[in-house]
Design a protein around this motif. Structure first.
Motif, mmCIF file in Angstrom:
data_model
loop_
_atom_site.group_PDB
_atom_site.id
_atom_site.type_symbol
_atom_site.label_atom_id
_atom_site.label_comp_id
_atom_site.label_asym_id
_atom_site.label_seq_id
_atom_site.Cartn_x
_atom_site.Cartn_y
_atom_site.Cartn_z
ATOM 1 N N ALA A 44 0.850 -1.194 0.000
ATOM 2 C CA ALA A 44 0.000 0.000 0.000
ATOM 3 C C ALA A 44 0.878 1.234 0.000
ATOM 4 N N VAL A 45 0.439 2.273 -0.701
ATOM 5 C CA VAL A 45 1.194 3.517 -0.799
ATOM 6 C C VAL A 45 0.281 4.684 -0.433
ATOM 7 N N ASP A 46 0.752 5.520 0.479
ATOM 8 C CA ASP A 46 0.018 6.697 0.948
ATOM 9 C C ASP A 46 0.684 7.939 0.363
ATOM 10 N N VAL A 47 0.009 8.604 -0.566
ATOM 11 C CA VAL A 47 0.594 9.722 -1.303
ATOM 12 C C VAL A 47 0.175 11.047 -0.656
ATOM 13 N N GLY A 48 1.165 11.936 -0.450
ATOM 14 C CA GLY A 48 0.898 13.156 0.301
ATOM 15 C C GLY A 48 0.711 12.812 1.766
ATOM 16 N N CYS A 49 1.599 11.952 2.271
ATOM 17 C CA CYS A 49 1.416 11.361 3.599
ATOM 18 C C CYS A 49 1.631 12.342 4.739
ATOM 19 N N GLY A 50 2.274 13.506 4.467
ATOM 20 C CA GLY A 50 2.570 14.428 5.554
ATOM 21 C C GLY A 50 3.425 13.739 6.608
ATOM 22 N N PRO A 51 3.116 13.937 7.884
ATOM 23 C CA PRO A 51 3.920 13.315 8.948
ATOM 24 C C PRO A 51 3.548 11.864 9.232
ATOM 25 N N GLY A 52 2.674 11.282 8.407
ATOM 26 C CA GLY A 52 2.388 9.862 8.520
ATOM 27 C C GLY A 52 1.276 9.472 9.464
ATOM 28 N N GLY A 54 -1.875 9.177 8.906
ATOM 29 C CA GLY A 54 -2.749 8.214 8.249
ATOM 30 C C GLY A 54 -2.007 6.976 7.791
ATOM 31 N N THR A 55 -0.753 7.138 7.433
ATOM 32 C CA THR A 55 0.040 6.025 6.906
ATOM 33 C C THR A 55 0.112 4.867 7.903
ATOM 34 N N VAL A 56 0.292 5.206 9.173
ATOM 35 C CA VAL A 56 0.459 4.155 10.189
ATOM 36 C C VAL A 56 -0.795 3.302 10.353
ATOM 37 N N LEU A 57 -1.953 3.835 9.963
ATOM 38 C CA LEU A 57 -3.183 3.054 10.091
ATOM 39 C C LEU A 57 -3.202 1.857 9.151
ATOM 40 N N LEU A 58 -2.388 1.920 8.096
ATOM 41 C CA LEU A 58 -2.372 0.849 7.108
ATOM 42 C C LEU A 58 -1.402 -0.272 7.473
ATOM 43 N N ALA A 59 -0.492 0.008 8.405
ATOM 44 C CA ALA A 59 0.639 -0.900 8.645
ATOM 45 C C ALA A 59 0.224 -2.303 9.077
ATOM 46 N N LYS A 60 -0.817 -2.413 9.887
ATOM 47 C CA LYS A 60 -1.191 -3.737 10.379
ATOM 48 C C LYS A 60 -2.078 -4.510 9.411
ATOM 49 N N ASP A 105 -1.206 -2.722 -4.482
ATOM 50 C CA ASP A 105 -2.537 -3.203 -4.109
ATOM 51 C C ASP A 105 -3.458 -2.057 -3.699
ATOM 52 N N LEU A 106 -2.880 -0.996 -3.165
ATOM 53 C CA LEU A 106 -3.692 0.124 -2.689
ATOM 54 C C LEU A 106 -2.917 1.421 -2.842
ATOM 55 N N VAL A 107 -3.590 2.456 -3.320
ATOM 56 C CA VAL A 107 -3.066 3.823 -3.295
ATOM 57 C C VAL A 107 -4.044 4.667 -2.502
ATOM 58 N N THR A 108 -3.546 5.362 -1.488
ATOM 59 C CA THR A 108 -4.379 6.262 -0.705
ATOM 60 C C THR A 108 -3.832 7.685 -0.791
ATOM 61 N N SER A 109 -4.719 8.633 -0.549
ATOM 62 C CA SER A 109 -4.319 10.022 -0.327
ATOM 63 C C SER A 109 -5.296 10.606 0.679
ATOM 64 N N GLY A 133 -6.518 -3.759 -7.858
ATOM 65 C CA GLY A 133 -6.066 -2.866 -6.805
ATOM 66 C C GLY A 133 -7.038 -1.720 -6.574
ATOM 67 N N CYS A 134 -6.941 -1.086 -5.412
ATOM 68 C CA CYS A 134 -7.933 -0.086 -5.015
ATOM 69 C C CYS A 134 -7.318 1.293 -4.779
ATOM 70 N N LEU A 135 -8.162 2.301 -4.954
ATOM 71 C CA LEU A 135 -7.820 3.709 -4.701
ATOM 72 C C LEU A 135 -8.728 4.227 -3.595
ATOM 73 N N PHE A 136 -8.137 4.998 -2.662
ATOM 74 C CA PHE A 136 -8.887 5.589 -1.547
ATOM 75 C C PHE A 136 -8.471 7.049 -1.409
ATOM 76 N N LEU A 137 -9.422 7.969 -1.630
ATOM 77 C CA LEU A 137 -9.193 9.405 -1.482
ATOM 78 C C LEU A 137 -10.133 9.911 -0.395
ATOM 79 N N VAL A 138 -9.602 10.600 0.610
ATOM 80 C CA VAL A 138 -10.443 11.050 1.715
ATOM 81 C C VAL A 138 -10.003 12.431 2.182
#
Length: 274
Positions: A44-52, A54-60, A105-109, A133-138
């Motif tokens: 999974a890739v979090d684009v425009g992650c800032g300080p992370g 949201g990124t850490v929510l995907l780790a598990k 598998d996943l791209v988020t922003s 694969g899936c895209l998630f924009l929020v």
């Protein structure tokens, strides 16, 4: 190219302290969508992650997660708070993702898509997503409702709205009148048959009044005001703080208040055969 904002170390730190990642039930909806569509969970890739945040929510939920941001300062703060062994962070622009075709598998922003060159980013997403694969924009709406016991919520919310309206004139033209429109336009433009649009998902969060003001000060509109007229920006935040405390009948800015945030998001799945 994305419009470059929020690149200073101080603002990156403020993002970590005062910005919220999407709530658990929205992340769970993403995971349910992934499972329903039988998408993979390798990368999974979090684009425009800032300080992370949201990124850490995907780790598990994924074997490997990569957070990407154009700002070295944002990446530096993300690395300072990084504990999950399966997360890495890299600096890059959103429109040129450093991955081979059909590999993700996943791209988020999360609260960043509206700053991108949106058509180019969506083209890149299509290139790098695996079939299936899936895209998630929020993102969330700047206008937040406020609640406090024995106090008129409409009045508090109106003060919050006036704050948002005051700084709106400093909004970057690229973002447009309402960031929500960028996400709805993206949803409409995505040709994948399996996609979902979710609007005005209400999320209640309890925070101190101080943290609410600090959250509002992280917004791009307010930061543009700071750059244009720092004294006006300071007066505005102080005035709003005083008005809210007066209406609430409190003297401490550390008093807790309930903020109702309004989220909107896009879910989409790249077809198996393209």
């Amino acid at each position: 190219m994305a419009h470059r904002q929020f690149e200073g170390k101080e603002q990156a730190s403020s993002y970590w302290k005062y910005r919220f990642p999407p709530p658990d039930h929205i992340i769970q909806h993403l995971l349910d969508f992934q499972k329903k569509q039988k998408a993979g969970s390798d990368l999974a890739v979090d684009v425009g992650c800032g300080p992370g945040r949201g990124t850490v929510l995907l780790a598990k939920h994924f074997a490997s997660v990569v957070g990407l941001d154009v700002s070295p300062a944002q990446i530096e703060v993300a690395l300072q708070h990084s504990k999950e062994p399966n997360i890495t962070y890299r600096q890059c622009v959103a429109e040129q993702l450093p991955f081979s075709g059909s590999s993700l598998d996943l791209v988020t922003s999360m609260s960043a898509f509206h700053w991108f060159n949106r058509p180019r980013f969506l083209q890149e997403v299509h290139r790098v997503l695996k079939p299936g694969g899936c895209l998630f924009l929020v993102c969330f709406n700047n206008n937040m409702e406020l609640n406090f016991p024995n106090c008129c919520s409409d009045t508090l919310s109106q003060i919050s709205k006036e704050f948002s309206e005051e700084i709106k004139s400093y909004r970057c033209l690229h973002v447009g009148i309402c960031p929500r429109n960028s996400y709805k336009e993206a949803y409409d433009s995505i040709l994948y048959p399996e996609k979902e649009w979710h609007d005005c998902v209400l999320v209640k969060r309890t925070m101190t009044l101080s943290n609410f003001i600090q959250l509002m000060k992280t917004l791009g509109d307010y930061q543009a005001l700071v750059r244009d007229d720092p004294q006006k920006a300071t007066r505005l935040s102080q005035d709003v703080s005083q008005r809210l405390m007066s209406e609430m009948g409190v003297t401490s800015i550390q008093t807790e208040v309930e903020a109702v945030m309004k989220y909107f998001y896009v879910l989409a799945r790249k077809p198996q055969e393209v």
